[in-house]
Each structure stands twice: as C-alpha cells, then as structure tokens.
Write a protein that holds these residues in place. Structure first.
Motif, PDB file in Angstrom:
ATOM      1  N   ILE A   1     -13.467 -19.056   6.247  1.00  0.00           N
ATOM      2  CA  ILE A   1     -14.014 -20.020   7.186  1.00  0.00           C
ATOM      3  C   ILE A   1     -14.392 -20.955   6.387  1.00  0.00           C
ATOM      4  O   ILE A   1     -14.193 -22.219   6.702  1.00  0.00           O
ATOM      5  N   TYR A   2     -15.290 -20.992   5.357  1.00  0.00           N
ATOM      6  CA  TYR A   2     -15.639 -22.135   4.564  1.00  0.00           C
ATOM      7  C   TYR A   2     -14.540 -22.940   3.931  1.00  0.00           C
ATOM      8  O   TYR A   2     -14.347 -23.935   3.764  1.00  0.00           O
ATOM      9  N   ILE A   3     -13.719 -22.014   3.423  1.00  0.00           N
ATOM     10  CA  ILE A   3     -12.533 -22.721   2.680  1.00  0.00           C
ATOM     11  C   ILE A   3     -11.611 -23.258   3.763  1.00  0.00           C
ATOM     12  O   ILE A   3     -11.146 -24.489   3.336  1.00  0.00           O
ATOM     13  N   LEU A   4     -11.541 -22.869   4.850  1.00  0.00           N
ATOM     14  CA  LEU A   4     -10.607 -23.547   5.713  1.00  0.00           C
ATOM     15  C   LEU A   4     -11.199 -24.800   6.209  1.00  0.00           C
ATOM     16  O   LEU A   4     -10.545 -25.973   6.629  1.00  0.00           O
ATOM     17  N   GLY A   5     -12.555 -24.524   6.457  1.00  0.00           N
ATOM     18  CA  GLY A   5     -13.423 -25.953   6.829  1.00  0.00           C
ATOM     19  C   GLY A   5     -13.388 -27.092   5.806  1.00  0.00           C
ATOM     20  O   GLY A   5     -13.374 -28.206   6.033  1.00  0.00           O
ATOM     21  N   LEU A   6     -13.508 -26.510   4.497  1.00  0.00           N
ATOM     22  CA  LEU A   6     -13.396 -27.481   3.398  1.00  0.00           C
ATOM     23  C   LEU A   6     -11.910 -28.198   3.197  1.00  0.00           C
ATOM     24  O   LEU A   6     -11.725 -29.394   3.097  1.00  0.00           O
ATOM     25  N   ILE A   7     -10.943 -27.397   3.655  1.00  0.00           N
ATOM     26  CA  ILE A   7      -9.388 -27.891   3.603  1.00  0.00           C
ATOM     27  C   ILE A   7      -9.325 -29.080   4.700  1.00  0.00           C
ATOM     28  O   ILE A   7      -8.798 -29.821   4.651  1.00  0.00           O
ATOM     29  N   GLY A   8      -9.987 -28.562   6.025  1.00  0.00           N
ATOM     30  CA  GLY A   8      -9.915 -29.434   6.860  1.00  0.00           C
ATOM     31  C   GLY A   8     -10.584 -30.657   6.625  1.00  0.00           C
ATOM     32  O   GLY A   8     -10.238 -31.745   7.058  1.00  0.00           O
ATOM     33  N   LEU A   9     -11.853 -30.650   5.944  1.00  0.00           N
ATOM     34  CA  LEU A   9     -12.319 -31.813   5.727  1.00  0.00           C
ATOM     35  C   LEU A   9     -11.577 -32.718   4.789  1.00  0.00           C
ATOM     36  O   LEU A   9     -11.603 -33.967   4.893  1.00  0.00           O
ATOM     37  N   ILE A  10     -11.047 -32.044   3.835  1.00  0.00           N
ATOM     38  CA  ILE A  10     -10.166 -32.883   2.840  1.00  0.00           C
ATOM     39  C   ILE A  10      -9.066 -33.653   3.586  1.00  0.00           C
ATOM     40  O   ILE A  10      -8.574 -34.805   3.304  1.00  0.00           O
ATOM     41  N   ILE A  11      -8.510 -32.841   4.540  1.00  0.00           N
ATOM     42  CA  ILE A  11      -7.188 -33.301   5.286  1.00  0.00           C
ATOM     43  C   ILE A  11      -7.634 -34.363   6.012  1.00  0.00           C
ATOM     44  O   ILE A  11      -7.207 -35.598   6.106  1.00  0.00           O
ATOM     45  N   THR A  12      -8.735 -34.594   6.760  1.00  0.00           N
ATOM     46  CA  THR A  12      -9.434 -35.493   7.633  1.00  0.00           C
ATOM     47  C   THR A  12      -9.674 -36.822   6.683  1.00  0.00           C
ATOM     48  O   THR A  12      -9.328 -37.917   6.972  1.00  0.00           O
ATOM     49  N   LEU A  13     -10.256 -36.471   5.416  1.00  0.00           N
ATOM     50  CA  LEU A  13     -10.656 -37.581   4.613  1.00  0.00           C
ATOM     51  C   LEU A  13      -9.576 -38.500   4.151  1.00  0.00           C
ATOM     52  O   LEU A  13      -9.087 -39.367   4.137  1.00  0.00           O
ATOM     53  N   VAL A  14      -8.371 -37.526   3.431  1.00  0.00           N
ATOM     54  CA  VAL A  14      -7.213 -37.931   3.056  1.00  0.00           C
ATOM     55  C   VAL A  14      -6.277 -38.721   3.862  1.00  0.00           C
ATOM     56  O   VAL A  14      -5.977 -39.875   3.583  1.00  0.00           O
ATOM     57  N   LEU A  15      -5.868 -38.054   4.791  1.00  0.00           N
ATOM     58  CA  LEU A  15      -4.969 -38.562   5.972  1.00  0.00           C
ATOM     59  C   LEU A  15      -5.472 -39.662   6.706  1.00  0.00           C
ATOM     60  O   LEU A  15      -4.737 -40.443   6.964  1.00  0.00           O
ATOM     61  N   GLY A  16      -6.916 -39.334   7.107  1.00  0.00           N
ATOM     62  CA  GLY A  16      -7.454 -40.431   7.864  1.00  0.00           C
ATOM     63  C   GLY A  16      -7.573 -41.642   7.130  1.00  0.00           C
ATOM     64  O   GLY A  16      -7.191 -42.746   7.898  1.00  0.00           O
ATOM     65  N   ILE A  17      -7.799 -41.738   5.990  1.00  0.00           N
ATOM     66  CA  ILE A  17      -7.921 -42.850   5.308  1.00  0.00           C
ATOM     67  C   ILE A  17      -6.592 -43.408   5.139  1.00  0.00           C
ATOM     68  O   ILE A  17      -6.128 -44.905   5.194  1.00  0.00           O
ATOM     69  N   LYS A  18      -5.552 -42.584   4.576  1.00  0.00           N
ATOM     70  CA  LYS A  18      -4.278 -43.114   4.416  1.00  0.00           C
ATOM     71  C   LYS A  18      -3.791 -44.051   5.795  1.00  0.00           C
ATOM     72  O   LYS A  18      -2.814 -44.886   5.355  1.00  0.00           O
ATOM     73  N   MET A  19      -3.845 -43.300   6.612  1.00  0.00           N
ATOM     74  CA  MET A  19      -3.340 -43.973   8.089  1.00  0.00           C
ATOM     75  C   MET A  19      -4.158 -45.024   8.468  1.00  0.00           C
ATOM     76  O   MET A  19      -3.689 -45.850   9.435  1.00  0.00           O
ATOM     77  N   GLN A  20      -5.255 -45.555   7.886  1.00  0.00           N
ATOM     78  CA  GLN A  20      -5.960 -46.396   8.257  1.00  0.00           C
ATOM     79  C   GLN A  20      -6.358 -46.706   9.607  1.00  0.00           C
ATOM     80  O   GLN A  20      -6.091 -47.908  10.447  1.00  0.00           O
ATOM     81  N   ASN A  21      -6.713 -45.654  10.259  1.00  0.00           N
ATOM     82  CA  ASN A  21      -6.736 -45.791  11.810  1.00  0.00           C
ATOM     83  C   ASN A  21      -7.953 -44.689  12.153  1.00  0.00           C
ATOM     84  O   ASN A  21      -7.579 -43.467  12.152  1.00  0.00           O
ATOM     85  N   ILE A  22      -8.990 -45.259  12.495  1.00  0.00           N
ATOM     86  CA  ILE A  22     -10.028 -44.167  12.980  1.00  0.00           C
ATOM     87  C   ILE A  22      -9.758 -43.731  14.406  1.00  0.00           C
ATOM     88  O   ILE A  22     -10.513 -42.599  14.756  1.00  0.00           O
ATOM     89  N   ASP A  23      -8.649 -43.698  15.108  1.00  0.00           N
ATOM     90  CA  ASP A  23      -8.308 -43.414  16.328  1.00  0.00           C
ATOM     91  C   ASP A  23      -6.961 -42.451  16.013  1.00  0.00           C
ATOM     92  O   ASP A  23      -6.243 -41.878  17.050  1.00  0.00           O
ATOM     93  N   GLY A  24      -6.804 -42.187  14.741  1.00  0.00           N
ATOM     94  CA  GLY A  24      -5.579 -41.514  14.338  1.00  0.00           C
ATOM     95  C   GLY A  24      -5.489 -40.009  14.810  1.00  0.00           C
ATOM     96  O   GLY A  24      -6.708 -39.316  14.936  1.00  0.00           O
ATOM     97  N   ASP A  25      -4.312 -39.415  14.627  1.00  0.00           N
ATOM     98  CA  ASP A  25      -4.491 -37.632  15.220  1.00  0.00           C
ATOM     99  C   ASP A  25      -5.152 -36.995  14.386  1.00  0.00           C
ATOM    100  O   ASP A  25      -5.966 -35.903  14.968  1.00  0.00           O
ATOM    101  N   PHE A  26      -5.385 -37.085  13.138  1.00  0.00           N
ATOM    102  CA  PHE A  26      -6.229 -36.447  12.219  1.00  0.00           C
ATOM    103  C   PHE A  26      -7.754 -36.639  12.320  1.00  0.00           C
ATOM    104  O   PHE A  26      -8.624 -35.897  11.721  1.00  0.00           O
TER     105      PHE A  26
END
Length: 319
Positions: A195-220
């Motif tokens: 669960i910790y590993i999945l949580g860390l992966i989820g956090l990384i996805i949120t950080l990387v893809l969220g910043i890449k899309m430049q949209n705070i209301d984006g899907d991620f």
C-alpha cells in the motif's frame, strides 16, 4: 488524523489560490512549485472522507437515526447555511444552496450525502464478505470511471453507489478491519508495504502528470482519481499502524484542537483571502510563503473557533 488532514487542506488551498486566481503565470517557476505543493497534498480531502467511514461505519458503534439526523446532519446543514451567508455577504455572491458557493463549502454538501447513506452503508460493513466485495468493486469502478475521462466507455458507472465518496468511506472501514488493533504479522507487514508503494507511485503520478498538464483541475488532480486515492489510503494505513500515544497537556491540547477542526475548515478561507496576497508580495518563494500562510490561517482559525465554541448554540450548529 483530523488535525493533520485539516492542515493539509489549508496547504492545498494556499498553494492552489495563486494558481486558480491567475496570480502567477503558467509555466513559471512559481506556478510549477505551487502545483507541486498542491499535488503533494491532494490526498487530504479523500482522507477526510475516509475518517468518516473509519469512525461512523463501525458496527460496534451505535448510530441511531434520530441522533444521525438531529446531531450530525443538522449540524453540517446549519453550518452550510450560515457560512454560505457569511461568504455570500463578504464576497457579494449569491447564497450557495440557491446559487454560487465559496469553493470549500462543496465538501459540506457532499458529506451530508454520505451521512444520509450511513444507515445503508453500515449494513455492508457488518458482513466481512460483502464488505470485501464492495471494496473490490469500488476500486475497480473508480479505475474504470477514471479511464472514461480519456476514452469513450461502453458503460457509464457515474451513478453507481460503488463510485466516489460513499464508496470511499466504506473502503476506509475495510482498511480499518485489516489493520486496526491487529497483531504484527509478515502478511500484514507485506500488505502495508504494498500500500505504501502504491501510495508513493500515486503521489509521483500526481506530481509529474499534474505539473506537466499545467492544470490544477486536471484529471490527475481529481480527489477521486486512483492516484490520489492510493496516496490517501497509504496515509490512512500509516496513521493506523503508527499511532501517537500522547498524555497530559499535549494530549488535552490535541483533543481540543481536533474538536475545532470543523470550524477551522469553515473559517480558514477567509483568513487566507486576507493574507495570501500580502505575503505573496513580501515573501519571494512559494514554499516559505505557503508555510507562513498555513501557520497564520491555522492559528487564527483555531483561535476564532475556540472562542466561538464557548457559545453553546454556535458550538452545536455553526462550528
């Protein structure tokens, strides 16, 4: 758990305010750092919903319909009405149940819906097999629904009870049955690490893809996206497995502060509106600015809530 989640929500609103109100230009270092801070703390809102399931869906805890409506639902609804008028008067907008709303009050309307469902959801939590089935279907439905944001799916699951926040509350109780007051074992340790590993992966996805899309209301960045829910679940498991054993004055202070988190949540937006722009102009870096704003908003909101809770009717219905 409530205090940490409350502080995290204030961090989320502080870092998000500069982005959503176009006070920093997209693509700039300020914008990306604010997005990064916001992405790092997105788990806070579903975590709050999980706490509702954690405490309210335990079959061993008696929850009477009369108490649920006269105490829990009535308190949230009356607070929603009062604070809708409060922010409507300040910002000269319309009254939320009939029109616009201050951004954070959406949570009250949503959580009222979850409380309405609690008597039904408690039947699910009484049977471990049904609880496990519900949790598995909920996870699958949330992933399926998320995929639907990127492609056309043959079936629409948006209206199922298995999706979004009611299911999130049930899933939190399922996590509680797996970890709470359970003796340490290799299987339990292995599950928590997964669960910790999945949580860390989820956090990384949120950080990387969220910043890449430049949209705070984006899907991620959505509170019920699988990546954010994975991080919230990891935070819940960590809270269960590593409790703080406090005593004396510190324990009393934490307990009092925990009782004030509802009022802090309701009032902190007004404080942020007063200080974010001022601190933004003085402090040249997003992280120090966020820290100062969060400390200021939390302490002021805590002090105001502490005073308001001295008034019986206000304590019962407003904060």
């Amino acid at each position: 758990m409530r205090i940490v989640a409350c502080i995290a929500v204030i961090v989320c609103h502080t870092s998000g305010s500069l982005v959503t109100h176009n006070q920093v230009a997209p693509g700039t270092a300020w914008f990306n750092q604010c997005l990064g801070i916001n992405a790092f703390i997105r788990w806070a809102v579903p975590f709050f919903v999980m706490l509702t399931g954690f405490f309210m869906l335990d079959p061993l805890k008696k929850v009477q319909l009369k108490t649920l409506y006269s105490k829990n639902i009535l308190r949230i609804f009356s607070a929603l009405v009062f604070w809708s008028f409060f922010y409507g008067i300040i910002y000269h907008t319309s009254f939320y149940p009939l029109g616009e709303q201050e951004s954070h009050l959406w949570y009250l309307g949503m959580i009222i819906g979850v409380y309405f469902a609690i008597p039904i959801l408690r039947y699910i939590t009484q049977n471990q097999t049904i609880l496990k089935y519900f949790s598995l279907v909920w996870m699958a439905a949330m992933c399926y629904q998320f995929i639907g944001h990127f492609t056309t799916l043959p079936v629409n699951l948006d209206k199922m009870i298995f999706v979004d926040y009611a299911g999130c509350a049930v899933f939190a109780y399922y996590i509680k049955t797996l970890f709470y007051n359970k003796e340490e074992s290799p299987q339990l340790k292995r599950l928590s690490h997964i669960i910790y590993i999945l949580g860390l992966i989820g956090l990384i996805i949120t950080l990387v893809l969220g910043i890449k899309m430049q949209n705070i209301d984006g899907d991620f960045f959505r509170y019920v996206s699988p990546n954010v829910l994975a991080t919230a679940t990891a935070a819940l498991v960590f809270s269960i497995r590593h409790p703080l054993n406090l005593t004396g004055k510190i324990a009393a202070l934490v307990e009092n502060c925990s009782k004030c988190t509802f009022g802090i949540y309701l009032f902190h937006i007004w404080v942020l509106v007063q200080i974010v722009n001022r601190i933004h102009r003085i402090v040249p870096q997003p992280i120090p600015m966020t820290i100062l704003c969060v400390i200021g908003a939390f302490l002021v909101s805590y002090a105001v809530t502490f005073v308001l809770k001295k008034i019986p009717i206000v304590q019962k219905y407003i904060v």
